[in-house]
Design an enzyme around this catalytic site. Structure first.
Site, PDB file in Angstrom:
ATOM      1  N   ASP A 126      -9.334   5.794   0.206  1.00 20.39           N
ATOM      2  CA  ASP A 126     -10.178   4.914  -0.604  1.00 20.39           C
ATOM      3  C   ASP A 126     -10.428   3.627   0.167  1.00 20.39           C
ATOM      4  O   ASP A 126      -9.490   3.001   0.667  1.00 20.39           O
ATOM      5  CB  ASP A 126      -9.493   4.624  -1.935  1.00 20.39           C
ATOM      6  CG  ASP A 126     -10.468   4.065  -2.953  1.00 20.39           C
ATOM      7  OD1 ASP A 126     -11.672   4.366  -2.859  1.00 20.39           O
ATOM      8  OD2 ASP A 126     -10.031   3.324  -3.849  1.00 20.39           O
ATOM      9  N   HIS A 133     -17.574  -6.917  -4.647  1.00 16.90           N
ATOM     10  CA  HIS A 133     -16.305  -6.541  -5.279  1.00 16.90           C
ATOM     11  C   HIS A 133     -15.140  -7.262  -4.612  1.00 16.90           C
ATOM     12  O   HIS A 133     -14.288  -7.857  -5.283  1.00 16.90           O
ATOM     13  CB  HIS A 133     -16.096  -5.029  -5.210  1.00 16.90           C
ATOM     14  CG  HIS A 133     -14.725  -4.591  -5.625  1.00 16.90           C
ATOM     15  ND1 HIS A 133     -14.302  -4.614  -6.941  1.00 16.90           N
ATOM     16  CD2 HIS A 133     -13.668  -4.141  -4.901  1.00 16.90           C
ATOM     17  CE1 HIS A 133     -13.044  -4.192  -6.999  1.00 16.90           C
ATOM     18  NE2 HIS A 133     -12.629  -3.898  -5.785  1.00 16.90           N
ATOM     19  N   GLU A 199     -12.908   2.279 -11.394  1.00 17.01           N
ATOM     20  CA  GLU A 199     -13.660   1.778 -10.254  1.00 17.01           C
ATOM     21  C   GLU A 199     -14.832   2.721 -10.015  1.00 17.01           C
ATOM     22  O   GLU A 199     -14.647   3.911  -9.783  1.00 17.01           O
ATOM     23  CB  GLU A 199     -12.773   1.673  -8.999  1.00 17.01           C
ATOM     24  CG  GLU A 199     -11.674   0.643  -9.165  1.00 17.01           C
ATOM     25  CD  GLU A 199     -10.999   0.222  -7.858  1.00 17.01           C
ATOM     26  OE1 GLU A 199     -11.014   1.030  -6.897  1.00 17.01           O
ATOM     27  OE2 GLU A 199     -10.466  -0.903  -7.809  1.00 17.01           O
ATOM     28  N   GLU A 201     -17.402   4.318  -7.864  1.00 15.42           N
ATOM     29  CA  GLU A 201     -17.527   4.544  -6.428  1.00 15.42           C
ATOM     30  C   GLU A 201     -18.380   5.784  -6.153  1.00 15.42           C
ATOM     31  O   GLU A 201     -18.617   6.608  -7.032  1.00 15.42           O
ATOM     32  CB  GLU A 201     -16.141   4.774  -5.782  1.00 15.42           C
ATOM     33  CG  GLU A 201     -15.147   3.663  -6.053  1.00 15.42           C
ATOM     34  CD  GLU A 201     -13.887   3.751  -5.203  1.00 15.42           C
ATOM     35  OE1 GLU A 201     -13.903   4.448  -4.168  1.00 15.42           O
ATOM     36  OE2 GLU A 201     -12.889   3.114  -5.585  1.00 15.42           O
ATOM     37  N   ASP A 231     -12.139   5.792  -9.470  1.00 15.03           N
ATOM     38  CA  ASP A 231     -10.766   5.585  -9.013  1.00 15.03           C
ATOM     39  C   ASP A 231     -10.008   4.783 -10.082  1.00 15.03           C
ATOM     40  O   ASP A 231      -9.967   3.551 -10.040  1.00 15.03           O
ATOM     41  CB  ASP A 231     -10.794   4.822  -7.684  1.00 15.03           C
ATOM     42  CG  ASP A 231      -9.411   4.652  -7.095  1.00 15.03           C
ATOM     43  OD1 ASP A 231      -8.636   5.617  -7.131  1.00 15.03           O
ATOM     44  OD2 ASP A 231      -9.111   3.552  -6.611  1.00 15.03           O
ATOM     45  N   ARG A 235      -4.075  -2.134 -13.147  1.00 16.41           N
ATOM     46  CA  ARG A 235      -4.079  -3.445 -12.479  1.00 16.41           C
ATOM     47  C   ARG A 235      -2.740  -4.162 -12.570  1.00 16.41           C
ATOM     48  O   ARG A 235      -2.369  -4.904 -11.660  1.00 16.41           O
ATOM     49  CB  ARG A 235      -5.158  -4.342 -13.084  1.00 16.41           C
ATOM     50  CG  ARG A 235      -6.552  -3.783 -13.001  1.00 16.41           C
ATOM     51  CD  ARG A 235      -6.997  -3.580 -11.562  1.00 16.41           C
ATOM     52  NE  ARG A 235      -8.346  -3.008 -11.520  1.00 16.41           N
ATOM     53  CZ  ARG A 235      -8.900  -2.547 -10.413  1.00 16.41           C
ATOM     54  NH1 ARG A 235      -8.234  -2.549  -9.264  1.00 16.41           N
ATOM     55  NH2 ARG A 235     -10.120  -2.048 -10.440  1.00 16.41           N
ATOM     56  N   GLN A 238      -0.414  -2.442 -10.195  1.00 20.16           N
ATOM     57  CA  GLN A 238      -0.886  -2.793  -8.850  1.00 20.16           C
ATOM     58  C   GLN A 238      -0.428  -4.200  -8.439  1.00 20.16           C
ATOM     59  O   GLN A 238       0.034  -4.408  -7.310  1.00 20.16           O
ATOM     60  CB  GLN A 238      -2.416  -2.704  -8.823  1.00 20.16           C
ATOM     61  CG  GLN A 238      -3.041  -2.897  -7.453  1.00 20.16           C
ATOM     62  CD  GLN A 238      -4.563  -2.692  -7.472  1.00 20.16           C
ATOM     63  OE1 GLN A 238      -5.144  -2.322  -8.491  1.00 20.16           O
ATOM     64  NE2 GLN A 238      -5.211  -2.910  -6.336  1.00 20.16           N
ATOM     65  N   LYS A 251      -2.585   3.676  -8.321  1.00 19.94           N
ATOM     66  CA  LYS A 251      -3.803   4.432  -8.014  1.00 19.94           C
ATOM     67  C   LYS A 251      -3.540   5.928  -7.998  1.00 19.94           C
ATOM     68  O   LYS A 251      -4.372   6.695  -7.523  1.00 19.94           O
ATOM     69  CB  LYS A 251      -4.302   4.029  -6.623  1.00 19.94           C
ATOM     70  CG  LYS A 251      -4.650   2.562  -6.480  1.00 19.94           C
ATOM     71  CD  LYS A 251      -6.042   2.267  -7.003  1.00 19.94           C
ATOM     72  CE  LYS A 251      -6.528   0.924  -6.491  1.00 19.94           C
ATOM     73  NZ  LYS A 251      -7.974   0.769  -6.774  1.00 19.94           N
ATOM     74  N   THR A 255      -7.958  10.282  -9.971  1.00 21.28           N
ATOM     75  CA  THR A 255      -9.258   9.880  -9.462  1.00 21.28           C
ATOM     76  C   THR A 255     -10.201  10.990  -9.894  1.00 21.28           C
ATOM     77  O   THR A 255      -9.974  12.152  -9.559  1.00 21.28           O
ATOM     78  CB  THR A 255      -9.233   9.734  -7.927  1.00 21.28           C
ATOM     79  OG1 THR A 255      -8.385   8.633  -7.586  1.00 21.28           O
ATOM     80  CG2 THR A 255     -10.621   9.509  -7.363  1.00 21.28           C
ATOM     81  N   GLU A 361     -13.499  -6.929 -13.022  1.00 19.75           N
ATOM     82  CA  GLU A 361     -14.531  -7.915 -12.689  1.00 19.75           C
ATOM     83  C   GLU A 361     -15.382  -8.252 -13.913  1.00 19.75           C
ATOM     84  O   GLU A 361     -15.730  -9.408 -14.126  1.00 19.75           O
ATOM     85  CB  GLU A 361     -15.434  -7.368 -11.588  1.00 19.75           C
ATOM     86  CG  GLU A 361     -14.743  -7.192 -10.242  1.00 19.75           C
ATOM     87  CD  GLU A 361     -15.570  -6.323  -9.310  1.00 19.75           C
ATOM     88  OE1 GLU A 361     -15.368  -5.085  -9.327  1.00 19.75           O
ATOM     89  OE2 GLU A 361     -16.427  -6.871  -8.602  1.00 19.75           O
TER      90      GLU A 361
END
Lengths: 417, 417
Positions: A126, A133, A199, A201, A231, A235, A238, A251, A255, A361
């Site tokens: 990834d 971002h 996420e 992607e 993904d 948070r 993380q 993570k 996915t 975000e």
């Protein structure tokens, strides 16, 4: 290039993701529960495994390439075979095809058909290659002056993800447990992630192996196609685990990839350039020609029993590094790449607030919850369904990716608790 | 437990790595260039693929488990099959075995026989679980007060490595190229790593799959065996790339594993405890019983055409977290594990300077080059051969790992340069 017309009526509608121009590759379960390879056309799937079995479609000179219902072996045969197969399938489905009646017996409706992973994900990497971002996330954690790490403008930063956690669209995602330590906590606690995120992607599927460093141009040739990719990211897990070796369990829950691999060939008319750069890139990372694509993307959030809100709209051309640059960088140390390696672009965010590709975000770290139909969100709640969609928009047609869907279920209780 | 005697004389020597007590699993090439599964005994290899083919050794009730010369399928059959097979092979090789004459025809000398990877490495995870190593590296970069990251005493920190780069002992390692930026450089340059290093580790081989969180006790049961592991590391590439997502190309050139998987069963008499802890671990990480092993380890460095110097001597019992704890942590987010997953312990360093498991530590970041026969070293030079060895030491015998060897060759020139 205009819309290419097919004898499959639904493939000629301007709003279908799957006109004859597209012909993406997927795998589905037949009525017998067997996995077959399929090509999407309009609202149907052409069963190419059955066509091959019945001698109506030959893949190169080999028998039974598609027999396992997986595109891995096909990818391994290389770009010439990919091109010939695409030409052959195009001819079978074109408006002037010789024998639509025979072909019609090999059509399966998309609705009600269960899709499975279209290839064995060998390893999953990834990246972190959208500047907006990286800037947004960096600003939240380190302030806007130090938002971008010093290496960011010089190379596509990435980490190895966990291939075993890659699932196909439609698979439920169970909220992860993990160690979490808030800024005011003395010690970590154990429990379900409270800041579970997505996420948005695009994943690049590596279709040819390499055993040492390859150029950006070669890397571009080695990419078989592209998929939508979500993904899922915890948070809070993380934040506590990622120093100094990067994200790990945050993570590794899941996915989700979309069911359809859109061939690089179908995206040719939509090539786009990476942006002007602040630094001259080192030669091994320079693109000889545009290698990004103009692909409109969106994220829908649907609460349990509720109505969908589109929470983000962005575009793949916002990337700072193309998948070809990422793949070339991946090989520079001598790292061998194999057929079925999957490369996530990294979260794709645009410059405007509604173009952000993660809830982190969109809610600015949870500080500014955003509105959805009938409520607000900071992060994903149990029962929420997240849907990614994407399409390259042509003149009167679209080359689409279908949708990449996952519903979040409550965390499991561990026996030790 | 004393030495168990075998009719293979060389297996009764006190200094062999491979007495009857051990019986590790490897894969070798026959005279026809075919991969076969073998069990090491003294200075020989018992060709168990040929024994199975000839009906002299049955693996469970299935035919041809070992036919591909790879232990993956065998591992998948589970702990009961592992135990029965070990009992059967022990009986065939014991001093009082019924038919040594027949068996002797299935023996291959270890010398001159080429070994290959004994299993398909599905995914590779590398941990960072030796406190002395973490403290040494942290001290160099952040000073001794901030040496250990805040999370380190609470969980086994790890990252996903690159399975495609795992090679078997004896494979040459080509010095990587990459982006390097020194503290005084304005911009990164591209070129061969000048701080190429080793990491002395033990790898745990996952022999049973899991699809959600598992306990430490279950994790222990799921580990099939252990291998020597050298995680080659380009420190200069690592320093520039690793923030914020962890090591990537710096660790992707090669990871060398030893040719022999020592079964967990052979290490039973050598169980050891992890150390007393500064913090109470969260329940999901607590060990119900000792799950480390007392395994003496050493690193030899041989310059091109020169004499070997043993540059490090340490022990696997220096680990702060066992492989079972690492594996349990790995699954806590729901991450699926598969047969053939490989978990590196992290560099194993002891408290004393000569017990450090990397050249980075032995030369203290290159500032204090150390002496070898006929020279000094800070990092690995082209032509150097690095050899890891390890053995659990019993009373009059040893359960050894053989050796894990790699020679470093010069970097390749890229066409773009």
């Amino acid at each position: 290039m205009p819309l290419m017309k097919s004898w499959v009526d639904s493939a000629n509608a301007p709003d279908t993701d799957f006109p004859l121009n597209n012909l993406p590759y997927g795998s589905f379960l037949t009525g017998d529960g067997e996995a077959h390879c399929g090509v999407a056309i309009g609202d149907a799937i052409l069963d190419v495994t059955a066509l091959e079995e019945d001698g109506l479609l030959a893949v190169a000179d080999q028998d039974e390439v598609l027999i396992f219902g997986d595109w891995t072996e096909f990818m391994a045969l290389g770009p010439k075979v990919w091109a010939r197969f695409r030409t052959d399938v195009t001819a079978l489905l074109a408006e002037d095809a010789p024998d639509p009646v025979t072909l019609a017996a090999y059509m399966v409706p998309q609705i009600g058909t269960r899709m499975v992973l279209p290839f064995e994900v060998r390893e999953y990497t990834d990246f972190y290659s959208s500047k907006h971002h990286a800037f947004n996330v960096g600003s939240m954690f380190r302030g806007p002056e130090n938002a971008l790490p010093p290496n960011w403008l010089h190379m596509p930063i990435g980490y190895n993800g966990r291939a075993s956690s890659v699932v196909v669209s439609g698979t439920d995602v169970i909220r992860p447990n993990g160690q979490i330590k808030g800024p005011d906590d003395d010690v970590p606690r154990f429990g379900p992630s409270r800041r579970f995120d997505i996420e948005l992607e695009i994943g690049a599927v590596v279709g040819q192996p390499s055993s040492g460093p390859i150029s950006v141009a070669q890397a571009f040739e080695n990419i078989f196609g592209y998929v939508l990719l979500n993904d899922w990211s915890a948070r809070d897990i993380q934040a506590w685990e990622y120093q100094p070796l990067g994200p790990f369990q945050s993570k590794a829950t899941a996915t989700t990839i979309g069911p359809w691999i859109v061939p690089a060939a179908a995206l040719e008319p939509f090539r786009a350039s990476t942006p002007e750069r602040e630094n001259v890139l080192l030669p091994y990372l320079r693109e000889p020609e545009p290698m990004l694509y103009d692909i409109a993307l969106e994220v829908g959030l649907t609460p349990d029993g509720g109505t969908e809100t589109i929470v983000s709209r962005t575009n793949y051309r916002e990337m700072y590094y193309s998948a070809a640059q990422q793949l070339a960088h991946h090989t520079v140390s001598g790292c061998p790449m194999r057929v079925g390696d999957l490369l996530g672009s990294g979260t794709i965010s645009g410059p405007d607030p509604h173009q952000r590709g993660s809830l982190l975000e969109l809610s600015w770290g949870g500080k500014e919850p955003f509105g959805i139909e009938g409520g607000t969100r900071s992060f994903v709640e149990d029962g929420d369904t997240l849907t990614l969609r994407g399409a390259a928009l042509g003149d009167g047609y679209r080359v689409g990716f279908g949708s990449c869907v996952g519903t979040v279920r409550p965390a499991v209780k561990l026996p030790e608790e």
